[in-house]
Structure formats: structure tokens, C-alpha cells
Design a protein around this motif. Structure first.
Motif, short mmCIF file in Angstrom:
data_model
loop_
_atom_site.label_atom_id
_atom_site.label_comp_id
_atom_site.label_asym_id
_atom_site.label_seq_id
_atom_site.Cartn_x
_atom_site.Cartn_y
_atom_site.Cartn_z
N LYS A 22 0.84 -1.20 0.00
CA LYS A 22 0.00 0.00 0.00
C LYS A 22 0.88 1.26 0.00
CE LYS A 22 -3.98 1.11 2.82
NZ LYS A 22 -4.58 0.81 4.09
N PHE A 26 0.69 4.27 -2.66
CA PHE A 26 0.44 5.68 -2.31
C PHE A 26 1.64 6.57 -2.64
CE2 PHE A 26 -3.25 4.20 0.18
CZ PHE A 26 -4.19 5.10 -0.32
N TRP A 30 1.16 9.86 -4.87
CA TRP A 30 1.50 11.22 -4.44
C TRP A 30 2.62 11.82 -5.28
CZ3 TRP A 30 -2.19 13.54 -2.25
CH2 TRP A 30 -3.00 12.93 -1.28
N PHE A 57 -5.23 18.59 -1.44
CA PHE A 57 -5.87 17.37 -0.94
C PHE A 57 -6.10 16.40 -2.08
CE2 PHE A 57 -10.24 17.66 -2.55
CZ PHE A 57 -10.24 18.95 -3.06
N CYS A 86 -2.69 12.04 6.50
CA CYS A 86 -2.75 13.46 6.11
C CYS A 86 -2.56 13.68 4.61
CB CYS A 86 -1.70 14.27 6.87
SG CYS A 86 -0.01 13.70 6.57
N GLY A 87 -1.98 12.69 3.90
CA GLY A 87 -1.68 12.91 2.49
C GLY A 87 -0.79 14.12 2.32
N PRO A 91 -5.93 19.62 4.23
CA PRO A 91 -7.02 19.80 5.19
C PRO A 91 -6.53 20.08 6.62
CG PRO A 91 -7.53 18.00 3.69
CD PRO A 91 -6.11 18.40 3.41
N ASP A 107 1.26 9.91 8.01
CA ASP A 107 0.84 9.17 6.82
C ASP A 107 1.82 8.03 6.56
OD1 ASP A 107 -1.27 10.03 4.37
OD2 ASP A 107 0.29 8.60 3.80
N LEU A 108 1.27 7.00 5.94
CA LEU A 108 2.07 5.84 5.52
C LEU A 108 3.05 6.21 4.42
CD1 LEU A 108 2.02 2.64 5.55
CD2 LEU A 108 0.21 2.80 3.86
N SER A 109 2.69 7.19 3.60
CA SER A 109 3.50 7.53 2.43
C SER A 109 4.54 8.59 2.78
CB SER A 109 2.59 8.06 1.31
OG SER A 109 3.37 8.75 0.35
N THR A 135 1.72 4.60 10.75
CA THR A 135 0.44 4.05 10.28
C THR A 135 -0.72 4.49 11.19
OG1 THR A 135 0.56 2.02 11.55
CG2 THR A 135 1.63 2.01 9.39
N ILE A 136 -1.91 4.25 10.69
CA ILE A 136 -3.12 4.65 11.40
C ILE A 136 -3.26 3.87 12.71
CG2 ILE A 136 -5.66 4.50 11.26
CD1 ILE A 136 -5.30 5.18 8.22
N ILE A 152 -9.42 12.67 7.14
CA ILE A 152 -10.32 12.82 5.99
C ILE A 152 -10.04 11.70 4.99
CG2 ILE A 152 -11.15 14.39 4.16
CD1 ILE A 152 -11.56 15.48 7.05
N ASP A 153 -10.99 10.83 4.82
CA ASP A 153 -10.93 9.69 3.88
C ASP A 153 -9.69 8.83 4.12
OD1 ASP A 153 -13.17 10.87 2.90
OD2 ASP A 153 -12.40 11.23 0.87
N MET A 157 -9.36 3.28 5.92
CA MET A 157 -8.41 2.49 5.11
C MET A 157 -7.58 1.54 5.96
SD MET A 157 -6.84 5.02 2.29
CE MET A 157 -7.89 5.78 1.07
N ALA A 158 -7.60 1.72 7.29
CA ALA A 158 -6.84 0.79 8.15
C ALA A 158 -7.40 -0.61 7.96
CB ALA A 158 -6.99 1.22 9.61
#
Ligand SMILES: C[S@@+](CC[C@H](N)C(=O)[O-])C[C@H]1O[C@@H](n2cnc3c(N)ncnc32)[C@H](O)[C@@H]1O
Length: 278
Positions: A22, A26, A30, A57, A86-87, A91, A107-109, A135-136, A152-153, A157-158
Motif C-alpha cells: 500500500k 500511495f 503522491w 488534498f 494526512c496525504g 485539510p 501518513d504511511l506515504s 500508520t493509522i 479525511i478519507d 483504510m486501516a
């Protein structure tokens, strides 16, 4: 004392095989998004008057989402605010700028957190933010130390949504709130995907959180369907300019309308860690 802002996230999270795959996906997404404005231009067309200008975003975030998140969180300049998933950070940065809160983006990315940290330098005050790759379900944030948390969105996804909510409860201080977007399936129509079976209220209660507010985003279906139409109209450009990410967006645009029936309910939930643990 608050940690100093650092555009270079420190340690890398320990990831299982699924999370690693994942992360690669991502990171690719990005990398393309930061370099190419096409998707942003299509979002402006799809969202109309509710488009949140000046916010980086890639989600269903609108101006209404930001206003409701700010109102729900009740954070102040002395607060520590977490943006989970957070991407590229827009936001969370908007909420931090409006409220004056200190922002921690997670964020994971790695690509996303680097882009978010770079954007924050011109959006927020020096020393008002920190970004980390984590991670989340394993944020690495200390117990009971966050005065607010938004997602936000991302939180749904976890892989383990119950664990994600328990992590939210662990890091919120007693009395603090979290606001996150999610979706539910209502009515008798067959589930389009097993993950749509999640009912959020029982999971929230199980995690030891209180559900304080629920906003049903009735406009999301129409916005999302318009976005899918635009992606399909720009299929060739998306595939050429965005590579594997473009191809997966086209796949989503083809499959997505099956999900966005009247049975689909887009939600923005506000939860709170009780003042006194029960
Ligand atoms: C749809 S994007 C939303 C990003 C941002 N919140 C926004 O509104 O633009 C979802 C984000 O969640 C992150 N993500 C997905 N699964 C994650 C996980 N298990 N742990 C941490 N981040 C995750 C992705 O890397 C991606 O940046």
C-alpha cells in the motif's frame, strides 16, 4: 514542550507485507499528484462552489468538510492536533491555520509527508507543525497527548478499523475530540464489498469513545459521480500522465458508480474520549 518542526520525518514505520504494498502504491500516487495539476483541475469542476481552494488534498474534502471539522474539533492555539492519513496535508493545515493549533501530520506515504511538510512551510508559522511517516493503527504518538484528531478519507483504510479507533482513543487526552469521514451501507441491497458491512457506532462504543455528532453528506454521491465522469472523459491523459495511478483511477471510475447508490451513506463523525474513563 512541543517538538520542533522537521521536514524530514525520522524513523520509518514497521510495515507488514500488505502495508508495504500500500505504501508503494500511495508513494506512486503522491509522486504524480504533486507534479501534475490535472486531477486538481478536474476536482474544481466536479465540486463547484464547495471546492476548498488553497488546500492541497486528494479526497472527498470540501469547504463544508473543513468548516464542520473545525467546528467539531474545538481546538485552540494551545492544542496539539493530529491529522491521521494526512496525504499532502492541506485539510490539516487549513484547520491548524484557522485554529492556531500545533499540527502533527501522519501518513504511511513518505512522499506525502515530505510534500506536506514542504507545503506547510509557507502555509503555517515556523514551529507550528511536524510530519511523520507512521500508520493509522501505530501512530507512535504518546498516550493521552492529542487535543484533537482529524482524518479525511483515511481512517477507514486501516486494515483493522477497530484497532484504528482504539489507537485514536489511546492518543486523545480525556475530553478531546476526533472528526473523521467514513461510509455505511443502509437498506436491503446486497453489500457491494465486505468492508461496507462496517457499522461505525458499535465500533466507536467498543473503542471506548462517545459518538457526539453525525453529519450525512448527501451531496457526496453527485460530486463523486461527476468526478468519475470527468476522469473517464480524460482517460487517455490520466493513463499517460499518471501511469499505474491513472489506470487505477479509471478502474475506480468504472466500478465506483455501483457503490454510489442510495444505499451508500457518506458520513462525517465527531467522537470524543470521555472525560473520565469508563
Ligand atoms: C484518500 S487519501 C486522503 C489524504 C488526505 N487526508 C486528504 O484529505 O487529502 C488517504 C491517505 O491515507 C494514507 N493511508 C492509507 N492507509 C494508511 C495507513 N494504514 N496508515 C497511514 N496512512 C494511510 C494514504 O497514504 C493517503 O495519503
Amino acid at each position: 514542550m512541543l517538538p520542533a518542526s522537521s521536514p524530514v520525518p525520522a524513523a520509518q514505520p514497521v510495515l507488514d507485507a500488505k502495508e508495504s504494498a500500500k505504501q508503494v502504491m500511495f508513494d506512486q500516487m503522491w509522486t504524480r499528484l504533486r507534479a501534475d495539476p490535472l486531477l486538481e483541475e478536474l476536482n474544481v469542476q466536479a465540486y463547484g462552489a464547495d471546492y476548498p481552494y488553497d488546500v492541497q488534498f486528494f479526497s472527498s474534502c470540501t469547504r463544508t468538510t473543513l468548516d464542520l471539522t473545525l467546528a467539531g474539533l474545538q481546538v485552540t492555539p494551545s492544542s496539539v492536533l493530529i491529522d491521521l492519513g494526512c496525504g499532502m496535508g492541506g485539510p490539516g493545515q487549513w484547520i491548524a491555520r484557522e485554529s492556531g493549533a500545533y499540527l502533527v501530520g501522519i501518513d504511511l506515504s513518505q512522499v506525502a509527508v515530505e510534500a506536506a511538510a514542504a507545503a506547510a512551510t509557507s502555509y503555517l508559522q515556523p514551529g507550528q507543525f511536524d510530519y511523520r511517516c507512521a500508520t493509522i493503527t501505530a501512530t507512535g504518538h504518546p498516550d493521552s497527548s492529542a487535543d484533537g484528531l482529524m482524518s479525511i478519507d483515511a481512517l477507514p483504510m486501516a486494515a483493522d478499523r477497530a484497532a484504528a479507533l482504539k489507537e485514536v482513543r489511546r492518543i486523545l487526552r480525556p475530553g478531546a475530540r476526533a472528526v473523521f469521514t467514513c461510509a455505511e451501507w443502509h437498506g436491503d441491497a446486497p453489500l457491494p464489498h465486505p468492508r461496507m458491512a462496517t457499522k461505525w457506532a458499535p465500533l466507536i462504543a467498543e473503542a471506548g469513545l462517545l459518538l457526539v455528532d453525525q453529519f450525512i453528506d448527501n451531496g457526496k454521491q453527485a460530486r463523486q459521480l461527476r468526478k468519475y465522469e470527468l476522469w473517464l472523459e480524460h482517460q487517455t491523459e490520466l493513463e499517460q500522465r499518471f501511469g499505474p495511478t491513472g489506470r487505477s483511477l479509471i478502474e475506480e471510475a468504472r466500478m465506483g458508480p455501483g457503490l454510489l447508490t442510495p444505499n451508500y451513506r457518506a458520513l462525517l463523525l465527531t467522537v470524543q474520549r470521555p472525560d473520565i474513563d469508563q
